[in-house]
Design an enzyme around this catalytic site. Sequence first.
Site, PDB file in Angstrom:
ATOM      1  N   TRP A 101      25.635  -9.208 -27.190  1.00  0.00           N
ATOM      2  CA  TRP A 101      26.658  -8.695 -26.267  1.00  0.00           C
ATOM      3  C   TRP A 101      26.225  -8.840 -24.824  1.00  0.00           C
ATOM      4  O   TRP A 101      27.038  -9.157 -23.946  1.00  0.00           O
ATOM      5  CB  TRP A 101      27.011  -7.241 -26.621  1.00  0.00           C
ATOM      6  CG  TRP A 101      27.576  -7.159 -28.009  1.00  0.00           C
ATOM      7  CD1 TRP A 101      26.988  -6.587 -29.101  1.00  0.00           C
ATOM      8  CD2 TRP A 101      28.815  -7.721 -28.466  1.00  0.00           C
ATOM      9  NE1 TRP A 101      27.788  -6.758 -30.204  1.00  0.00           N
ATOM     10  CE2 TRP A 101      28.914  -7.439 -29.846  1.00  0.00           C
ATOM     11  CE3 TRP A 101      29.840  -8.440 -27.858  1.00  0.00           C
ATOM     12  CZ2 TRP A 101      29.998  -7.847 -30.624  1.00  0.00           C
ATOM     13  CZ3 TRP A 101      30.925  -8.849 -28.630  1.00  0.00           C
ATOM     14  CH2 TRP A 101      30.990  -8.550 -29.986  1.00  0.00           C
ATOM     15  N   ASP A 168      26.977  -1.404 -20.282  1.00  0.00           N
ATOM     16  CA  ASP A 168      27.818  -1.510 -21.472  1.00  0.00           C
ATOM     17  C   ASP A 168      27.313  -0.460 -22.465  1.00  0.00           C
ATOM     18  O   ASP A 168      26.250  -0.622 -23.056  1.00  0.00           O
ATOM     19  CB  ASP A 168      27.699  -2.926 -22.059  1.00  0.00           C
ATOM     20  CG  ASP A 168      28.467  -3.077 -23.369  1.00  0.00           C
ATOM     21  OD1 ASP A 168      29.093  -2.097 -23.829  1.00  0.00           O
ATOM     22  OD2 ASP A 168      28.439  -4.191 -23.933  1.00  0.00           O
ATOM     23  N   LYS A 192      33.608   3.016 -31.666  1.00  0.00           N
ATOM     24  CA  LYS A 192      32.393   3.439 -32.365  1.00  0.00           C
ATOM     25  C   LYS A 192      32.230   4.958 -32.283  1.00  0.00           C
ATOM     26  O   LYS A 192      32.353   5.642 -33.281  1.00  0.00           O
ATOM     27  CB  LYS A 192      31.183   2.702 -31.816  1.00  0.00           C
ATOM     28  CG  LYS A 192      31.309   1.183 -32.065  1.00  0.00           C
ATOM     29  CD  LYS A 192      30.397   0.399 -31.204  1.00  0.00           C
ATOM     30  CE  LYS A 192      30.793  -1.050 -31.044  1.00  0.00           C
ATOM     31  NZ  LYS A 192      31.006  -1.777 -32.287  1.00  0.00           N
TER      32      LYS A 192
HETATM   33  N1  PMP Z   1      29.330  -4.526 -26.348  1.00  0.00           N
HETATM   34  C1  PMP Z   1      28.723  -3.973 -27.409  1.00  0.00           C
HETATM   35  C2  PMP Z   1      27.392  -3.328 -27.237  1.00  0.00           C
HETATM   36  C3  PMP Z   1      29.362  -4.007 -28.662  1.00  0.00           C
HETATM   37  O1  PMP Z   1      28.758  -3.470 -29.725  1.00  0.00           O
HETATM   38  C4  PMP Z   1      30.629  -4.632 -28.781  1.00  0.00           C
HETATM   39  C5  PMP Z   1      31.384  -4.673 -30.080  1.00  0.00           C
HETATM   40  N2  PMP Z   1      30.708  -4.496 -31.213  1.00  0.00           N
HETATM   41  C6  PMP Z   1      31.192  -5.213 -27.645  1.00  0.00           C
HETATM   42  C7  PMP Z   1      30.538  -5.116 -26.444  1.00  0.00           C
HETATM   43  C8  PMP Z   1      32.531  -5.881 -27.712  1.00  0.00           C
HETATM   44  O2  PMP Z   1      33.478  -4.917 -27.777  1.00  0.00           O
HETATM   45  P1  PMP Z   1      35.035  -5.203 -28.011  1.00  0.00           P
HETATM   46  O3  PMP Z   1      35.178  -5.629 -29.420  1.00  0.00           O
HETATM   47  O4  PMP Z   1      35.646  -3.867 -27.702  1.00  0.00           O
HETATM   48  O5  PMP Z   1      35.444  -6.268 -27.045  1.00  0.00           O
END
Ligand code: PMP
Length: 357
Positions: A101, A168, A192
């Site tokens: 991510w 994030d 989450k």
């Molecule tokens: N950042 C992190 C740390 C994540 O775990 C995730 C999704 N698992 C995301 C970003 C992406 O999130 P989204 O699916 O809401 O775009």
Amino acid sequence: MKKHNFNPGPAILPASVLQEASQAVIDYQGKGLSILEISHRGSEFTAIIEEAVTLTKELLGLNDDYHVLFTTGGASTQFYMMAMNLLNAGELASYTDTGTWANKAIKEAKPFGEIKVVASSKDKNYNYIPKDWAPAAGSRFMHLTSNNTIFGTQIQEWPDLNIPIVCDMSSDIFSRPIPADKFGLIYAGAQKNLGPSGVTMVIIRKDMVRTDLTHYLPTMIDYKTYIAENSLYNTPPVFPIYVSMLTLRWVKSNDGLKGMQAINEKKANLLYNEIDSNPVFKGTVATEDRSLMNVCFVCEDATLEAEFEADAKKAGCVNFKGHRSVGGFRASLYNAMPLESVQVLVDTMHDFTKRKG
Ligand code: PMP
């Protein structure tokens, strides 16, 4: 039978929240309308979104210098939206590369500024958190990913930097207290620790809001739109915001973030202790950087994994397979996961080893 849901996201929500939300889908507060049918501009929803903002500030210890916004498009949209709002072309931002991510955040920000990756754990397939966090001189902010959902590492000590942290927090927001004043901006997909997918929380400190951007920002990409309209410029995701508000109430009634941290530590310790003491299993990340949210582990003998998974499934444990880029197992233990469910998984590991031994 209700399953023990170790899904990394969308993830388990508190049973009482699901109960109340399901009732609201049929009839919201006895008004003869479903929560799915009410106007986002009516008094009912105004009260919901205001309570969600108030609870967020209260729980995270945010003062009036912070705006709490609700956007759409997931954390993935924030990867570029945040950069477009915080950087003019050529301006510098420092990033840490701690996993999948973080990498995506870097990739999506690059077209909008000078992105410097100042620390990375790629050399060991992201199994630790790099600690050499010196931002590049002149950076407007440092971007961190607090919890690396796929690899199972988590920042345990926040660095002292002389620039704002942009974080994030998708997979550990509201799971523990944070030193709020270190953060210039926090973003998190809800699915989450907060609510259903479909809404993203953005927390921005007032001094981070730029009035001197040299490029055009489309209305829906501009944080100022959300600030001016209390996240109601267009039709927001009413139901995900409502469920998030219920979850925040639940967090508050369970001793807030201190309460969350205490139970999260208990759950994670229970599982990590089993991983460390059981000869069939082993952890995959540096001990000091282990995540309280996503516990990653493998079998010493990988050929046993399918059999263990089948055993755990029989015990009602589901969705704990590791991400395809890591393999093995990943048990996600978000706020709403009860200790009893972790105990079921641990008992299954114990019994499996006894049977094999
Ligand atoms: N950042 C992190 C740390 C994540 O775990 C995730 C999704 N698992 C995301 C970003 C992406 O999130 P989204 O699916 O809401 O775009």
